[in-house]
Design a protein around this motif. Structure first.
Motif, PDB file in Angstrom:
ATOM      1  N   TRP A   1       8.392   8.692   9.378  1.00 38.27           N
ATOM      2  CA  TRP A   1       8.469  10.119   9.060  1.00 38.27           C
ATOM      3  C   TRP A   1       9.786  10.751   9.519  1.00 38.27           C
ATOM      4  CZ3 TRP A   1       3.025  11.838  11.236  1.00 38.27           C
ATOM      5  CH2 TRP A   1       2.031  11.259  10.445  1.00 38.27           C
ATOM      6  N   ASP A   2      10.102  10.543  10.793  1.00 38.81           N
ATOM      7  CA  ASP A   2      11.163  11.351  11.415  1.00 38.81           C
ATOM      8  C   ASP A   2      12.472  10.607  11.667  1.00 38.81           C
ATOM      9  OD1 ASP A   2       9.378  13.453  11.440  1.00 38.81           O
ATOM     10  OD2 ASP A   2       8.696  13.079  13.482  1.00 38.81           O
ATOM     11  N   VAL A   3      12.468   9.278  11.585  1.00 38.94           N
ATOM     12  CA  VAL A   3      13.702   8.525  11.818  1.00 38.94           C
ATOM     13  C   VAL A   3      14.216   7.936  10.504  1.00 38.94           C
ATOM     14  CG1 VAL A   3      14.771   6.604  13.057  1.00 38.94           C
ATOM     15  CG2 VAL A   3      13.059   8.008  14.198  1.00 38.94           C
ATOM     16  N   VAL A   4      13.394   7.104   9.863  1.00 40.29           N
ATOM     17  CA  VAL A   4      13.775   6.556   8.560  1.00 40.29           C
ATOM     18  C   VAL A   4      13.735   7.648   7.494  1.00 40.29           C
ATOM     19  CG1 VAL A   4      13.228   4.822   6.806  1.00 40.29           C
ATOM     20  CG2 VAL A   4      12.917   4.292   9.222  1.00 40.29           C
ATOM     21  N   ASN A   5      12.790   8.574   7.656  1.00 36.21           N
ATOM     22  CA  ASN A   5      12.645   9.724   6.756  1.00 36.21           C
ATOM     23  C   ASN A   5      12.340   9.286   5.324  1.00 36.21           C
ATOM     24  OD1 ASN A   5      12.612  12.387   5.877  1.00 36.21           O
ATOM     25  ND2 ASN A   5      14.824  12.444   5.509  1.00 36.21           N
ATOM     26  N   ILE A   6      11.175   8.629   5.162  1.00 34.88           N
ATOM     27  CA  ILE A   6      10.678   8.296   3.829  1.00 34.88           C
ATOM     28  C   ILE A   6       9.772   9.438   3.378  1.00 34.88           C
ATOM     29  CG2 ILE A   6       9.320   6.679   2.455  1.00 34.88           C
ATOM     30  CD1 ILE A   6      11.868   5.427   3.414  1.00 34.88           C
ATOM     31  N   ASP A   7      10.050  10.015   2.233  1.00 33.94           N
ATOM     32  CA  ASP A   7       9.277  11.146   1.719  1.00 33.94           C
ATOM     33  C   ASP A   7       7.794  10.795   1.608  1.00 33.94           C
ATOM     34  OD1 ASP A   7       9.344  13.866   0.169  1.00 33.94           O
ATOM     35  OD2 ASP A   7       8.236  12.488  -1.149  1.00 33.94           O
ATOM     36  N   PHE A   8       6.901  11.745   1.947  1.00 36.46           N
ATOM     37  CA  PHE A   8       5.461  11.501   1.934  1.00 36.46           C
ATOM     38  C   PHE A   8       4.973  11.048   0.557  1.00 36.46           C
ATOM     39  CE2 PHE A   8       4.875  14.470   5.712  1.00 36.46           C
ATOM     40  CZ  PHE A   8       4.581  13.435   6.574  1.00 36.46           C
ATOM     41  N   THR A   9       5.413  11.705  -0.493  1.00 35.42           N
ATOM     42  CA  THR A   9       4.967  11.356  -1.841  1.00 35.42           C
ATOM     43  C   THR A   9       5.427   9.954  -2.225  1.00 35.42           C
ATOM     44  OG1 THR A   9       5.075  13.688  -2.489  1.00 35.42           O
ATOM     45  CG2 THR A   9       4.968  12.063  -4.263  1.00 35.42           C
ATOM     46  N   VAL A  10       6.690   9.641  -1.920  1.00 36.94           N
ATOM     47  CA  VAL A  10       7.219   8.310  -2.209  1.00 36.94           C
ATOM     48  C   VAL A  10       6.452   7.254  -1.414  1.00 36.94           C
ATOM     49  CG1 VAL A  10       9.243   6.813  -2.024  1.00 36.94           C
ATOM     50  CG2 VAL A  10       9.511   9.185  -2.762  1.00 36.94           C
ATOM     51  N   SER A  11       6.164   7.557  -0.171  1.00 38.63           N
ATOM     52  CA  SER A  11       5.423   6.632   0.680  1.00 38.63           C
ATOM     53  C   SER A  11       4.040   6.352   0.108  1.00 38.63           C
ATOM     54  CB  SER A  11       5.305   7.201   2.095  1.00 38.63           C
ATOM     55  OG  SER A  11       4.550   6.350   2.924  1.00 38.63           O
ATOM     56  N   ALA A  12       3.381   7.390  -0.412  1.00 41.22           N
ATOM     57  CA  ALA A  12       2.049   7.225  -0.996  1.00 41.22           C
ATOM     58  C   ALA A  12       2.095   6.288  -2.197  1.00 41.22           C
ATOM     59  CB  ALA A  12       1.489   8.583  -1.401  1.00 41.22           C
ATOM     60  N   VAL A  13       3.089   6.459  -3.069  1.00 38.50           N
ATOM     61  CA  VAL A  13       3.235   5.603  -4.254  1.00 38.50           C
ATOM     62  C   VAL A  13       3.523   4.159  -3.838  1.00 38.50           C
ATOM     63  CG1 VAL A  13       4.611   5.147  -6.308  1.00 38.50           C
ATOM     64  CG2 VAL A  13       3.989   7.501  -5.720  1.00 38.50           C
ATOM     65  N   MET A  14       4.406   3.975  -2.838  1.00 37.86           N
ATOM     66  CA  MET A  14       4.763   2.635  -2.386  1.00 37.86           C
ATOM     67  C   MET A  14       3.565   1.912  -1.778  1.00 37.86           C
ATOM     68  SD  MET A  14       8.568   3.353  -0.824  1.00 37.86           S
ATOM     69  CE  MET A  14       8.888   1.644  -0.412  1.00 37.86           C
ATOM     70  N   ASN A  15       2.690   2.653  -1.113  1.00 31.47           N
ATOM     71  CA  ASN A  15       1.485   2.045  -0.547  1.00 31.47           C
ATOM     72  C   ASN A  15       0.594   1.475  -1.638  1.00 31.47           C
ATOM     73  OD1 ASN A  15       2.077   2.510   2.147  1.00 31.47           O
ATOM     74  ND2 ASN A  15       1.110   4.522   2.156  1.00 31.47           N
ATOM     75  N   ILE A  16       0.491   2.187  -2.756  1.00 29.66           N
ATOM     76  CA  ILE A  16      -0.335   1.720  -3.872  1.00 29.66           C
ATOM     77  C   ILE A  16       0.262   0.460  -4.487  1.00 29.66           C
ATOM     78  CG2 ILE A  16      -1.173   2.304  -6.177  1.00 29.66           C
ATOM     79  CD1 ILE A  16      -1.347   5.217  -5.257  1.00 29.66           C
ATOM     80  N   VAL A  17       1.586   0.448  -4.674  1.00 29.71           N
ATOM     81  CA  VAL A  17       2.256  -0.718  -5.249  1.00 29.71           C
ATOM     82  C   VAL A  17       2.096  -1.937  -4.334  1.00 29.71           C
ATOM     83  CG1 VAL A  17       4.486  -1.680  -5.943  1.00 29.71           C
ATOM     84  CG2 VAL A  17       3.918   0.684  -6.519  1.00 29.71           C
ATOM     85  N   THR A  18       2.255  -1.724  -3.036  1.00 33.91           N
ATOM     86  CA  THR A  18       2.100  -2.824  -2.073  1.00 33.91           C
ATOM     87  C   THR A  18       0.675  -3.358  -2.084  1.00 33.91           C
ATOM     88  OG1 THR A  18       3.789  -1.815  -0.664  1.00 33.91           O
ATOM     89  CG2 THR A  18       2.394  -3.480   0.339  1.00 33.91           C
ATOM     90  N   ALA A  19      -0.300  -2.463  -2.261  1.00 34.07           N
ATOM     91  CA  ALA A  19      -1.701  -2.890  -2.335  1.00 34.07           C
ATOM     92  C   ALA A  19      -1.941  -3.771  -3.551  1.00 34.07           C
ATOM     93  CB  ALA A  19      -2.614  -1.668  -2.376  1.00 34.07           C
ATOM     94  N   ALA A  20      -1.307  -3.424  -4.666  1.00 31.28           N
ATOM     95  CA  ALA A  20      -1.452  -4.238  -5.881  1.00 31.28           C
ATOM     96  C   ALA A  20      -0.899  -5.644  -5.654  1.00 31.28           C
ATOM     97  CB  ALA A  20      -0.728  -3.558  -7.042  1.00 31.28           C
ATOM     98  N   TRP A  21       0.240  -5.733  -4.967  1.00 33.35           N
ATOM     99  CA  TRP A  21       0.807  -7.051  -4.656  1.00 33.35           C
ATOM    100  C   TRP A  21      -0.092  -7.819  -3.707  1.00 33.35           C
ATOM    101  CZ3 TRP A  21       3.302 -10.917  -6.168  1.00 33.35           C
ATOM    102  CH2 TRP A  21       3.825 -11.862  -5.276  1.00 33.35           C
ATOM    103  N   ASP A  22      -0.746  -7.105  -2.804  1.00 31.26           N
ATOM    104  CA  ASP A  22      -1.686  -7.731  -1.871  1.00 31.26           C
ATOM    105  C   ASP A  22      -2.770  -8.499  -2.607  1.00 31.26           C
ATOM    106  OD1 ASP A  22      -0.954  -7.511   0.703  1.00 31.26           O
ATOM    107  OD2 ASP A  22      -2.086  -5.706   1.145  1.00 31.26           O
TER     108      ASP A  22
END
Length: 498
Positions: free
Chosen positions: A55-76
Motif C-alpha cells: 500500500w504505502d511503499v510499493v504503492n500498488i493501486d487498490f483497484t489494480v491490486s484487486a484485478v491482479m489477485n483475480i488473475v493470479t487465482a486463475a493461474w493457481d
C-alpha cells in the motif's frame, strides 16, 4: 473390519502393532533440531507487514491490486492441478517429495528477496505505473508456480517423516513450544519498532530501505534453515508401488470424509472478511510497537499452554478440542468489539483502555495456543493416514491441492473484495500515521474484531461431524502398521529390480 468381528489372534496382533507404534521413535536428535529450525523459519519473517509494504511503499493501486489477485487465482487453478499430479506420481530413491523441496528452495529464496527489492527499482512511482505493475505481476506468477511445488510437497512431506502418530504429536508440540523461545517473532517486533521510529520521524531512514533490509534478510535466513531441514530429514512412510491415477486421486478426495469436512470448514471460514491488527494499531492508536508491549505479559502463556495438550488429549477427543477452540476464540473477539463500542462508540479510539483490552485478549487467547497449533496440524495428518487406510495408497499432493484449490480461489476473490473495501471505507494510501478519518478508523477496528468473527462463523458446523473416534483411531493405526511393513518390502524389491 469391526472390533466385534476380530478373532483373538487378530486382536493380539493388532495390540502388538499399537504398542509398537506407541513405543518406537524414528526421528533422531539432529533431525529433530532441523525440524525445529524449519518450524521456526516459517514465522521468521515480516509478512504481517506485507499489506503496508504494497500500500504505502510499493504503492500498488487498490483497484489494480484487486484485478491482479483475480488473475493470479486463475493461474493457481492451472498450476495447482498439474503440479499435484506430477508430485503424486513421483517415485525416487530419495522419496516422493524431497526432490521438489530440495530443488525449489534456492530459486524461491532468490525470488523472495527480489520481491522486497521492488522500491529499489521503481522508487516513488505512481500506483498505476505500468513497468512496476509488470515486474510485480511477473514475480508474483513465477513465485506462485515455484511455491506451489514446495507447498504441495511440504504439506505431504510433514506427514511422512514418521509413521508413529505419537512421535508426530511430540514433534509438533516440541516445535510449537520451543520456537517461541528461539525468537521466531523477533523480526515482527523489530519491524514494528522501526516503522514507528520512521513514521514518527525519530530516525531519518526511508521506510522503503527498512522493508528491503528486513524483508530480504529474513527471507534469506528462513530459507536456509528450511533447506537444511530438507537435507537432514527423511520420508519414512512408504508409498504404494503402483502410482495412483488421477481418477484414484479424485476418488480419494471424495471418499476421504475427514478431508471433506476440513475443506468445508475452511471454505466456510474463508468467507471471513478481515484486516490485521497492524493497521488498527498504526492508523487508530498511532503506534505499532504497542502490540509488542501488550504481548509481553502473556508471552509465557502460549508456551505453558502446550503442557495442557497431553492431558486434554487423554480426556477429550480431538473433535471436542477442535470445536472448543473455535468457540473460545470467537467469544473473546466479540467481547473485545463490544468493549470498543462503549462510551458512545468512541472507546475504540482511546489508547490506554484499548491497550488494556487487547492485552487481556492476548492473555486469554494464548492459553489456547497449544491446542490450536497441535490439534489442527494433527487432524490433517490423521486425515492423510485415513486415506491410506481406506484406499491402500496415499494422495497427499492431490488431496492437499483439492483442499487448497477452492480455498485459494475464494481467498483471492475475498482479497480483491477486501482491497476494494479498504477503498470503500475511505482509506487513503500514503497518509501520515493517524491521519485517516474517523469512519475509516472504526472500520479498521471492526475488520480485526467483529467482522471476521461474524462472516466466518459457519466454519464450526462441519467440525461436529468429524468421524474418527479415539477407538477408531487406534484400530486404524494398528492395521496401517501391517500394511506399511508389506509396502516397505515391495518398495525395496521394486528398486532392486531396476
Amino acid at each position: 473390519m469391526s472390533e466385534s468381528l476380530k478373532t483373538s489372534t487378530e486382536v493380539t496382533s493388532t495390540n502388538e502393532n499399537i504398542r509398537y507404534y506407541e513405543g518406537h521413535n524414528y526421528v533422531g536428535v539432529k533431525e529433530t533440531v532441523s525440524y525445529l529450525l524449519n518450524d521456526w523459519s516459517n514465522s521468521f519473517n515480516i509478512n504481517s507487514f506485507s499489506e503496508r509494504f504494497i500500500w504505502d511503499v510499493v504503492n500498488i493501486d487498490f483497484t489494480v491490486s484487486a484485478v491482479m489477485n483475480i488473475v493470479t487465482a486463475a493461474w493457481d487453478i492451472v498450476n495447482d492441478t498439474f503440479v499435484s499430479v506430477i508430485v503424486d506420481s513421483t517415485r525416487t530413491r530419495i522419496g516422493k517429495f524431497r526432490p521438489y523441496l530440495v530443488g525449489m528452495q534456492i530459486p524461491l529464496t532468490i525470488m523472495g528477496v527480489f520481491t522486497w527489492l521492488l522500491p529499489l527499482f521503481f522508487g516513488t512511482t505512481s500506483g498505476t505505473y505500468l513497468p512496476k505493475l509488470i515486474y510485480y505481476y511477473i514475480f508474483a506468477i513465477i513465485n506462485e508456480t515455484a511455491g506451489t511445488f514446495t507447498n504441495v510437497a511440504k504439506s505431504g512431506y510433514m506427514s511422512t517423516i514418521t509413521p508413529n502418530p505419537n512421535e508426530r504429536i511430540r514433534l509438533i508440540t516440541l516445535a510449537e513450544l520451543l520456537t517461541g523461545f528461539m525468537g521466531e517473532d523477533l523480526p515482527r517486533y523489530i519491524m514494528g519498532v522501526l516503522i514507528d521510529l520512521v513514521n514518527n520521524k525519530v530516525v531519518s531512514w526511508k521506510l522503503s530501505s527498512v522493508f528491503m533490509v528486513m524483508g530480504g534478510g529474513t527471507a534469506l535466513i528462513s530459507s536456509l534453515c528450511t533447506f537444511w531441514f530438507f537435507m537432514q530429514s527423511k520420508e519414512r512412510v512408504p508409498q504404494s508401488i503402483e502410482k495412483p491415477s488421477i481418477r484414484q486421486g479424485m476418488k480419494a478426495i471424495v471418499s476421504n470424509y475427514p478431508v471433506l469436512l476440513m475443506c468445508t470448514s475452511e471454505f466456510l471460514g474463508n468467507f471471513s472478511i478481515s484486516k490485521s491488527e497492524t493497521n488498527y494499531f498504526i492508523d487508530v492508536l498511532g503506534n505499532y510497537s504497542l502490540i509488542t508491549l501488550l504481548n509481553l505479559p502473556s508471552s509465557a502463556n502460549g508456551s505453558i499452554s502446550y503442557a495442557f495438550v497431553g492431558p486434554l488429549r487423554k480426556r477429550f477427543s480431538s473433535k471436542s478440542l477442535w470445536i472448543f477452540n473455535d468457540i473460545y476464540n470467537s467469544a473473546i473477539s466479540i467481547a473485545l468489539f463490544l468493549f470498543g463500542m462503549t462510551k458512545k462508540k468512541t472507546m475504540f479510539k482511546q489508547v490506554v483502555p484499548m491497550c488494556i483490552a487487547f492485552g487481556l485478549k492476548e492473555w486469554f487467547v494464548k492459553w489456547s495456543w497449544g491446542i490450536s497449533k497441535v490439534i489442527n496440524a494433527d487432524l490433517w495428518n490423521e486425515a492423510m493416514d485415513y486415506c491410506e487406510w481406506k484406499n491402500g495408497y496415499r494422495m497427499e499432493a492431490t488431496t492437499g491441492v483439492a483442499k487448497g484449490l477452492i480455498l485459494k480461489i475464494q481467498s483471492a476473490l475475498l482479497s480483491s473484495v477486501t482491497s476494494l473495501i479498504m477503498k470503500k471505507i475511505g482509506y487513503v494510501q500514503g497518509l501520515e500515521i493517524g491521519a485517516q478519518n474517523d469512519t475509516t478508523k472504526f472500520w479498521e477496528f471492526a475488520l480485526c474484531t467483529i467482522v471476521p468473527t461474524v462472516t466466518g462463523i459457519l466454519r464450526i458446523v462441519p467440525k461436529f461431524l468429524w468421524p474418527i473416534s479415539r477407538q477408531k483411531r487406534e484400530w486404524m493405526y494398528a492395521e496401517l502398521s501391517e500394511k506399511r511393513q508389506q509396502n516397505v518390502m515391495g518398495y525395496v524389491d521394486s528398486f532392486e529390480g531396476n
